[in-house]
Design an enzyme around this catalytic site. Structure first.
Site, short mmCIF file in Angstrom:
data_model
loop_
_atom_site.label_atom_id
_atom_site.label_comp_id
_atom_site.label_asym_id
_atom_site.label_seq_id
_atom_site.Cartn_x
_atom_site.Cartn_y
_atom_site.Cartn_z
N GLU A 1 0.82 7.49 18.26
CA GLU A 1 1.47 7.19 16.99
C GLU A 1 2.61 8.14 16.68
O GLU A 1 3.38 7.89 15.75
CB GLU A 1 0.44 7.29 15.86
N ASP B 1 2.76 3.30 12.81
CA ASP B 1 3.05 4.72 12.60
C ASP B 1 4.07 5.24 13.61
O ASP B 1 4.90 6.08 13.28
CB ASP B 1 1.77 5.54 12.68
N HIS C 1 -14.57 -27.05 -11.08
CA HIS C 1 -15.26 -28.07 -10.30
C HIS C 1 -14.28 -28.85 -9.43
O HIS C 1 -14.64 -29.33 -8.35
CB HIS C 1 -16.02 -29.01 -11.23
N CYS D 1 -2.26 -1.91 19.39
CA CYS D 1 -3.10 -2.37 18.30
C CYS D 1 -2.38 -2.40 16.96
O CYS D 1 -2.98 -2.70 15.93
CB CYS D 1 -4.36 -1.51 18.19
#
Length: 839
Positions: A699, A723, A477, A770
């Site tokens: 990548e 990557d 709580h 990205c």
């Protein structure tokens, strides 16, 4: 310090495991975060699952305080979410994913981290966490050896050499320096189990203390939970303690623990079965020195600094020796009912004056106070056994407390409610002042062992700036009301009750820290750091030229969060999140529904969708083989279509249907592209399905080198820097000890990005980023200078990146890029870019 992240499908499991682990460390030296569950449904019911964004957030939170982070996972998609989180995070702290048992591993890791162990040591302790249990079962009962091996084995490729189980490590040679020894006897009933082992590890304080079970038993380092448990020391066993000269203090501290029975009682001094606190006043709590940093669990965000204020003294346990005369017992029993009625009425009055969560919690406390079963049980004790009214209530409450606490987890957190009602009823019976929050006019930080619902609700509209408690959890709580009142709160801060009243305290509800007597400069810095950098929804450079800032998302909830944060669109929609926790591929209809949830959050704006990127660190049972010799270089990403072309066909069809049903501008791209032929075949398939804008992920070094040719067959590319860095440097990006290699500032990586940017400018095509690098405010200007036309990142990074780019011109970005490209090392690239920007 090493931080620990626990990733679980179940919020209850995560919280319970964390509660167990934190009960083993008493010095506040462990930084742990739980990323559990996948939110709640419309009815508020918790959803089982995992969320990579939450895991990434937990890692980034720990990165501000820790030198490394160990991540433990329970099962299935928790592993995938943890791995994907490494792409989403914005920090560069070393991270290791532990192939350790979840509960035992978390316990061992927390204790090793609290003792100051390195990332390697903490990982080793976690990996060895099952040794003691396995040894005991194999020694004490028939065991199916094959089953044990199956349950504990992990692929050798998943475990770094430094994380080999402790039991497999060669015995260390005896130290050459002189050592002092001391013999002790195990006196507590249960021997050296987890809690005593944790106390021993804490008391060793970094000293080279060793324990050996006599005669001729195994030896263990005091700092190693797993090895201490493997000792198998039971009550009556004799233990030899040894330490180098100069470490007498640590040796004495551990010997004292044995003499005291680790607080569990000793064979010649049995413990009391009574569950309540002692009748005498509580022992004095050791004072916490100024400058101390306490760590707990941040349960309500924000930063506040004010002077500490402690609760009024608690009600003491009523005397158990008092016996009420038989002719007075009926009158005494009636006092119980009267007191309960009065307390319930007061709580209902408080509830009527409150609102929101506070009101509901106070109403529940009023029901506890007027519980007819409690009144009946206490009255029976008075009538039948002569207990005083106050004592009867105390004993009935003790039984209820024991029942609640034995259940653990969220249920155990309700014990604070019972204690509060008990104390109020006892105070009412005895005519005492009800303990609680003093009324003051100056801002304060409320410090307590724990807070009752009434105490916490009483803070509404008052001068409380923050809350710190030594007990409590995320669903207590205290946590619920603190969040509803917007008060920063840290619970589970060991040692908090030792903070002297009047001490200046800085509370950080995001990081879960409590600093004593901070300087003005420290307060200002913490307050500034906690300020969220706003983003107005438009990325641009200082000359006003547009540079779209997009978001990386995995599902509809992520998309809504990103839209609320002002993202201009989605630069990477990781569709594999829609495939998690499944043994078979979702149907086209299921995919359409999942994709529409993301697209609906960005009407009229761009959403770049990456097709299924399973394999390597993100395997899916229906897409990948059970085993590959080198999965990072195997069948992953687009290559899955070689084995199962229907997966790709169904996904492209579902994306096209979702795009036609929503107004978002959908673009689709394929992961793990290495050749122009792959790009050409994917583009043809996507366009045949009805998707007009088609691109590929860059990548692999080959894709970067062939960027000019790629632009002849696709409309755009997006750089997956995570990557790309991994493959360029031939370094596993999930291996923490290779963190210096998996750095996007590596000149080789920057030069490949520059080649892609140059090809994009020549073809007048879009080049997005990205990967993790896109959310780095320091690297973002360099990426723009190298030719990036948009950046995609986690929503929490949008404001910081926007601020960094908004202060620079295109010329400054190009200058920073040229300076970084000319550097020979990652460190030199960072420094050169910073100098170029500062000119």
């Amino acid at each position: 310090m090493i931080g620990v992240v626990a990733v679980s499908h179940s919020a209850r499991l995560g919280e319970a495991a964390l509660e167990l682990a934190l009960q083993m460390v008493h010095g506040g030296g462990a930084q742990v975060r739980v990323a559990a569950g996948a939110g709640a449904d419309a009815d508020g019911t918790p959803i089982l699952g995992t969320d990579a964004v939450s895991v990434a957030s937990a890692i980034d939170d720990l990165a501000t305080e820790c030198d490394g982070v160990l991540v433990l996972m329970d099962l299935g998609s928790a592993v995938m979410s943890a791995e994907l989180a490494l792409e989403l995070r914005t920090s560069d702290v070393p991270v290791r994913l532990a192939p350790a048992p979840f509960v035992e591993g978390l316990l061992a890791a927390v204790i090793a981290a609290a003792a100051g162990g390195s990332l390697g040591v903490v990982a080793t302790e976690a990996a060895a966490a099952l040794d003691a249990k396995t040894g005991q079962l194999q020694g004490d009962a028939p065991v199916d050896t094959a089953s044990v091996e199956t349950a504990t084995a992990v692929p050798s490729s998943a475990v770094p050499a430094s994380a080999a189980p402790a039991s497999a490590a060669p015995a260390s040679s005896p130290p050459e320096e002189p050592r002092i020894t001391r013999r002790v006897r195990v006196r507590n009933p249960l021997g050296i189990h987890a809690r005593p082992a944790a106390l021993i590890a804490e008391a060793s304080a970094g000293a080279d203390v060793r324990l050996r079970r006599l005669p001729g038993g195994p030896e263990a380092s005091a700092a190693s939970l797993s090895r201490l448990l493997v000792l198998g020391a039971r009550r009556g066993d004799e233990i030899e303690l040894s330490a180098p000269d100069g470490d007498e203090q640590a040796l004495a501290a551990i010997a004292a623990l044995f003499d005291d029975g680790f607080g569990e009682g000793v064979d010649d001094a049995p413990t009391s079965a009574h569950s309540g606190p002692p009748a005498a006043a509580p022992a004095a709590v050791p004072a916490v020195a100024p400058g101390t940093l306490l760590r707990g669990r941040g349960v309500s965000a924000g930063v506040a600094a004010a002077f500490a204020l402690t609760l009024a003294p608690p009600v003491l346990e009523p005397d158990a020796a008092t016996v009420i005369a038989e002719d007075e017992r009926e009158a005494e029993a009636s006092r119980i009912r009267q007191a309960c009625v009065a307390v319930a009425a007061d709580l209902r009055s408080r509830a009527a004056a409150s609102s929101g969560e506070a009101r509901g919690i106070l109403e529940a406390s009023a029901l506890l106070a007027s519980d007819p079963d409690v009144v009946a049980e206490a009255s029976a004790l008075t009538r039948d056994a002569g207990r005083s009214a106050a004592r009867a209530i105390w004993e009935v409450a003790a039984a209820h407390l024991q029942a609640l606490e034995s259940l653990g987890g969220r249920t155990a957190e309700r014990a604070a409610d019972v204690r509060d009602v008990r104390d109020r009823v006892v105070a009412e019976i005895l005519g005492l002042a009800v303990p609680g929050v003093p009324q003051v006019t100056e801002p304060f930080v409320l410090v307590a062992h724990d807070l009752s619902p009434a105490d916490t609700a009483a803070l509404q509209g008052g001068r409380c700036a923050a809350i710190v408690t030594e007990q409590g959890g995320p669903t207590s709580h205290t946590a619920i009301i603190a969040r509803s009142l917007g008060l920063p709160a840290v619970v589970g801060a060991r040692g908090a009750t030792g903070i002297a009243a009047g001490t200046l305290v800085l509370v950080d509800g995001d990081r879960g820290t409590v600093e004593l007597e901070p300087t003005r400069e420290r307060i200002a810095a913490a307050t500034h750091a906690a300020t969220v950098t706003p983003f107005d929804g438009r990325g641009r450079l200082a000359d006003g030229s547009s540079l779209p800032l997009l978001a990386n998302v995995g599902h509809a909830t992520d998309a809504r969060t990103a839209a609320a944060a002002g993202a201009e669109g989605v630069g990477l929609f990781r569709t594999e999140f829609c495939f998690l926790d499944r043994t078979d591929a979702p149907t086209v209809a299921e995919q359409v529904a999942a994709y529409r949830g993301v697209l609906a959050a960005f009407p009229g704006r761009k959403v770049v969708v990456r097709t299924l990127d399973a394999g390597s660190d993100k395997p899916l049972p229906f897409a990948n083989a059970d085993h590959e010799q080198n999965p990072a270089l195997g069948v992953r990403g687009l290559r899955i279509a070689r084995r199962n072309p229907q997966l790709l066909d169904d996904q492209l069809r579902a994306l096209a249907e979702a795009a036609s049903a929503e107004s978002a501008h959908v673009e689709v791209m394929a992961p793990m592209i290495a050749t122009v032929e792959e790009a050409r075949e994917f583009a043809a398939a996507a366009r045949a399905a009805g998707l007009e804008r088609v691109g590929v992920m860059i990548e692999t070094p080959s894709a970067a080198i062939l960027a000019a040719e790629m632009f002849e067959v696709v409309d755009f590319v997006s750089l997956g820097t995570n990557d790309l860095t991994q493959y360029t440097l031939a370094a596993d990006r999930l291996l923490g000890e290779l963190g210096d290699l998996t750095d996007p500032w590596q000149p080789a990586v920057l030069r490949l990005i520059a080649a892609v940017g140059s090809a994009g400018r020549a073809a007048n095509r879009a080049v997005g980023v990205c990967g993790e690098a896109g959310g780095d405010p320091a690297l973002a200007p360099v990426l723009v200078g190298l030719g990036a036309t948009s950046l995609s990142m986690t929503p929490r990074s949008l404001g910081r990146v926007a601020a960094a780019l908004g202060a620079l011109t295109p010329q400054q970005c190009r200058a920073a890029a040229e300076a970084a490209l000319a550097a020979a090392t990652a460190a030199e690239a960072r420094a050169a870019a910073a100098v170029a920007i500062a000119r």
